[in-house]
Design a protein around this motif. Structure first.
Motif, PDB file in Angstrom:
ATOM      1  N   VAL A  44       0.922  -1.094   0.142  1.00  0.00           N
ATOM      2  CA  VAL A  44       0.038  -0.028   0.035  1.00  0.00           C
ATOM      3  C   VAL A  44       0.844   1.351  -0.263  1.00  0.00           C
ATOM      4  O   VAL A  44       1.687   1.216   0.765  1.00  0.00           O
ATOM      5  N   LEU A  45       0.502   2.204  -0.839  1.00  0.00           N
ATOM      6  CA  LEU A  45       1.272   3.156  -0.888  1.00  0.00           C
ATOM      7  C   LEU A  45       0.730   4.664  -0.384  1.00  0.00           C
ATOM      8  O   LEU A  45       0.744   5.750  -1.019  1.00  0.00           O
ATOM      9  N   ASP A  47      -0.101   5.814   4.106  1.00  0.00           N
ATOM     10  CA  ASP A  47       0.023   5.569   5.717  1.00  0.00           C
ATOM     11  C   ASP A  47      -1.453   5.495   6.344  1.00  0.00           C
ATOM     12  O   ASP A  47      -2.029   6.627   6.167  1.00  0.00           O
ATOM     13  N   VAL A  48      -2.001   4.409   6.742  1.00  0.00           N
ATOM     14  CA  VAL A  48      -2.813   4.362   7.514  1.00  0.00           C
ATOM     15  C   VAL A  48      -2.378   3.744   9.113  1.00  0.00           C
ATOM     16  O   VAL A  48      -1.908   2.696   8.929  1.00  0.00           O
ATOM     17  N   PRO A  49      -2.838   4.428   9.976  1.00  0.00           N
ATOM     18  CA  PRO A  49      -2.496   3.860  11.503  1.00  0.00           C
ATOM     19  C   PRO A  49      -2.934   2.529  11.432  1.00  0.00           C
ATOM     20  O   PRO A  49      -3.968   1.937  11.357  1.00  0.00           O
ATOM     21  N   GLY A  50      -1.766   1.466  11.889  1.00  0.00           N
ATOM     22  CA  GLY A  50      -2.124   0.292  12.117  1.00  0.00           C
ATOM     23  C   GLY A  50      -2.000  -0.616  11.047  1.00  0.00           C
ATOM     24  O   GLY A  50      -2.333  -2.056  11.059  1.00  0.00           O
ATOM     25  N   TRP A  51      -1.938  -0.198   9.721  1.00  0.00           N
ATOM     26  CA  TRP A  51      -1.987  -0.713   8.653  1.00  0.00           C
ATOM     27  C   TRP A  51      -0.549  -0.857   7.884  1.00  0.00           C
ATOM     28  O   TRP A  51      -0.052   0.264   7.608  1.00  0.00           O
ATOM     29  N   PRO A  52       0.099  -2.018   7.883  1.00  0.00           N
ATOM     30  CA  PRO A  52       1.610  -1.841   7.185  1.00  0.00           C
ATOM     31  C   PRO A  52       1.628  -1.398   5.794  1.00  0.00           C
ATOM     32  O   PRO A  52       0.615  -1.713   5.082  1.00  0.00           O
ATOM     33  N   ARG A  53       2.833  -0.952   5.402  1.00  0.00           N
ATOM     34  CA  ARG A  53       2.846  -0.371   4.030  1.00  0.00           C
ATOM     35  C   ARG A  53       3.084  -2.058   3.020  1.00  0.00           C
ATOM     36  O   ARG A  53       2.686  -1.646   1.877  1.00  0.00           O
ATOM     37  N   VAL A  54       3.818  -2.971   3.798  1.00  0.00           N
ATOM     38  CA  VAL A  54       3.913  -4.135   2.667  1.00  0.00           C
ATOM     39  C   VAL A  54       3.688  -5.235   3.667  1.00  0.00           C
ATOM     40  O   VAL A  54       4.040  -5.304   4.736  1.00  0.00           O
ATOM     41  N   PHE A 112     -10.375   3.731  -4.777  1.00  0.00           N
ATOM     42  CA  PHE A 112      -8.791   3.098  -5.040  1.00  0.00           C
ATOM     43  C   PHE A 112      -8.618   3.039  -6.297  1.00  0.00           C
ATOM     44  O   PHE A 112      -9.384   2.763  -7.075  1.00  0.00           O
ATOM     45  N   CYS A 113      -7.439   2.659  -6.478  1.00  0.00           N
ATOM     46  CA  CYS A 113      -6.592   2.272  -7.848  1.00  0.00           C
ATOM     47  C   CYS A 113      -5.638   0.963  -7.285  1.00  0.00           C
ATOM     48  O   CYS A 113      -4.923   1.337  -6.555  1.00  0.00           O
ATOM     49  N   SER A 114      -5.847  -0.115  -7.701  1.00  0.00           N
ATOM     50  CA  SER A 114      -4.994  -1.329  -7.459  1.00  0.00           C
ATOM     51  C   SER A 114      -4.293  -1.697  -8.760  1.00  0.00           C
ATOM     52  O   SER A 114      -5.179  -2.082  -9.561  1.00  0.00           O
ATOM     53  N   ILE A 115      -3.231  -1.989  -8.660  1.00  0.00           N
ATOM     54  CA  ILE A 115      -2.312  -2.703  -9.790  1.00  0.00           C
ATOM     55  C   ILE A 115      -2.106  -4.017  -9.318  1.00  0.00           C
ATOM     56  O   ILE A 115      -1.152  -4.245  -8.373  1.00  0.00           O
ATOM     57  N   ILE A 116      -2.306  -5.115  -9.927  1.00  0.00           N
ATOM     58  CA  ILE A 116      -2.486  -6.435  -9.659  1.00  0.00           C
ATOM     59  C   ILE A 116      -1.457  -7.262 -10.692  1.00  0.00           C
ATOM     60  O   ILE A 116      -2.072  -7.208 -11.904  1.00  0.00           O
ATOM     61  N   THR A 117      -0.474  -8.015 -10.327  1.00  0.00           N
ATOM     62  CA  THR A 117       0.368  -8.838 -11.179  1.00  0.00           C
ATOM     63  C   THR A 117      -0.128 -10.288 -10.909  1.00  0.00           C
ATOM     64  O   THR A 117      -0.059 -10.468  -9.774  1.00  0.00           O
ATOM     65  N   ILE A 118      -0.496 -10.885 -11.817  1.00  0.00           N
ATOM     66  CA  ILE A 118      -1.009 -12.351 -11.797  1.00  0.00           C
ATOM     67  C   ILE A 118       0.301 -13.033 -12.345  1.00  0.00           C
ATOM     68  O   ILE A 118       0.841 -12.830 -13.514  1.00  0.00           O
ATOM     69  N   MET A 130      -5.142   5.060  -2.770  1.00  0.00           N
ATOM     70  CA  MET A 130      -6.142   5.362  -2.188  1.00  0.00           C
ATOM     71  C   MET A 130      -6.280   6.680  -1.939  1.00  0.00           C
ATOM     72  O   MET A 130      -5.342   7.586  -1.903  1.00  0.00           O
ATOM     73  N   ASP A 131      -7.508   7.390  -1.804  1.00  0.00           N
ATOM     74  CA  ASP A 131      -7.781   8.631  -1.406  1.00  0.00           C
ATOM     75  C   ASP A 131      -7.508   8.768  -0.036  1.00  0.00           C
ATOM     76  O   ASP A 131      -8.274   8.618   0.936  1.00  0.00           O
ATOM     77  N   SER A 132      -6.174   9.051   0.513  1.00  0.00           N
ATOM     78  CA  SER A 132      -5.463   9.269   1.762  1.00  0.00           C
ATOM     79  C   SER A 132      -6.488  10.170   2.768  1.00  0.00           C
ATOM     80  O   SER A 132      -6.725   9.818   4.080  1.00  0.00           O
TER      81      SER A 132
END
Length: 145
Positions: A44-45, A47-54, A112-118, A130-132
């Motif tokens: 996730v690019l 910062d949300v408190p309690g949510w890890p970046r990777v 949100f916008c998510s880029i997903i690699t399969i 996301m809209d922080s």
């Protein structure tokens, strides 16, 4: 949500269902957590408190989402736009979610916008934007707003 083993994650079902629908027959598995592996990287690019970046791996992602569903109950996930790139190996999804912050009762809406690699019919990498400001406003609003 097709499987009772994921019943604890019901508050995020609209999101999980939207992702599953967006990826269609490019991946194997009925539920979002069936689409990831022990090697999947969920990044996730913002910062949300309690949510890890990777977050790496299925178990760690499930643990993070246990916290999410303890904090937010989603009512909808929609306005889905799917972009297919790199012969279907990369899927970009745009979408919106709406719900309630459980601790305060405050309404929550975000884009949100998510880029997903399969790879090998599973999600190998997820990059999320996301809209922080929308998240911050909902998480810090006074109770009942």
């Amino acid at each position: 949500m097709p499987d009772s083993k994921y019943a604890a994650y019901q508050p995020a079902a609209p999101y999980f269902d939207l992702v599953r629908r967006a990826l269609g027959d490019r991946v194997d598995g009925a539920h979002f957590f069936d689409l990831v592996t022990d090697e999947t990287v969920y990044e996730v690019l913002y910062d949300v408190p309690g949510w890890p970046r990777v977050i790496t791996g299925r178990d760690a992602l499930m643990a993070a989402f246990r916290g999410y569903v303890g904090a937010i109950a989603l009512e909808s996930a929609d306005r889905l736009v799917v972009h297919v790139a790199d012969g279907g190996a990369v899927i970009v999804i745009e979408y919106e979610v709406r719900g309630t912050i459980l601790a305060s009762g405050v309404r929550y809406a975000n884009r949100f916008c998510s880029i997903i690699t399969i790879g090998n019919r599973k999600i190998v990498h997820w990059r999320d934007y996301m809209d922080s400001l929308a998240a911050w406003a909902a998480l810090t609003a006074p109770r009942g707003v």
